[in-house]
Design an enzyme around this catalytic site. Structure first.
Site, short mmCIF file in Angstrom:
data_model
loop_
_atom_site.label_atom_id
_atom_site.label_comp_id
_atom_site.label_asym_id
_atom_site.label_seq_id
_atom_site.Cartn_x
_atom_site.Cartn_y
_atom_site.Cartn_z
N HIS A 9 0.82 -1.21 0.00
CA HIS A 9 0.00 0.00 0.00
C HIS A 9 0.86 1.26 0.00
O HIS A 9 2.03 1.24 0.41
CB HIS A 9 -0.92 0.01 1.23
N GLU A 85 -2.40 -7.31 7.22
CA GLU A 85 -1.06 -7.17 7.81
C GLU A 85 -0.94 -8.00 9.07
O GLU A 85 -1.95 -8.39 9.68
CB GLU A 85 -0.78 -5.69 8.11
#
Length: 168
Positions: A9, A85
């Site tokens: 990201h 994550e």
């Protein structure tokens, strides 16, 4: 053979503040949105068949910005929790500068072994996709575990924000 690409990201608001995010849902910063758009411009050269993303805001927003750049339908982005994550437990929300070198033992942190098992499941999911050229939008710790699942003998540094790399 299937081609698997990965992009971490763009910079998130917590990255910009030097705060551990883990699975905390934080949006992209202004710079992060610019990084994601630049990744989208690069993605035009790669002709992705499918985009898969972590559902966390910073990854999904990156996936959406890339999708817009390549005219990929936003509703075709495949979100999957397996690509979130690494959970950082008690570290989440703490400043990078306030945590000592022994942070890997913080309460509630997802172990490397658990993360690696999740990455192996994620790899199986990605390999089962019928499309040939896959882009995964996700997170730094997760991709290091994914790379280890692909090649256990490699060494994998923290990937930069919004740079598309080929994994397979």
């Amino acid at each position: 053979m299937k081609q698997l690409y990965f992009v971490r990201h763009g910079e998130s608001e917590l990255n910009a503040r030097h705060v551990f995010a883990g699975q905390t849902d934080t949006p992209l910063s202004g710079l992060g949105r610019e990084q994601a758009q630049a990744a989208g411009i690069h993605a035009k050269l790669l002709h992705f068949d499918v985009i898969v993303s972590s559902p966390l805001k910073r990854a999904l927003e990156t996936a959406q910005l890339i999708a817009k750049e390549i005219a990929y339908p936003l509703d075709n982005i495949r979100e999957n929790d397996i690509f979130k994550e690494r959970s950082l437990g008690a570290l989440e929300g703490q400043s990078w500068d306030e945590v000592d070198e022994n942070h890997a033992t913080a309460a509630g942190i997802e172990t490397w072994e658990t993360l690696l098992v999740r990455a192996q499941s994620g790899l199986a999911y990605l390999q089962a996709i019928e499309d040939d050229i896959v882009l995964l939008v996700g997170h730094g710790s997760f991709v290091r575990a994914l790379q280890t699942a692909i090649d256990p003998l490699g060494s994998y540094p923290e990937p930069p924000n919004a740079r598309i790399v080929q994994l397979i």
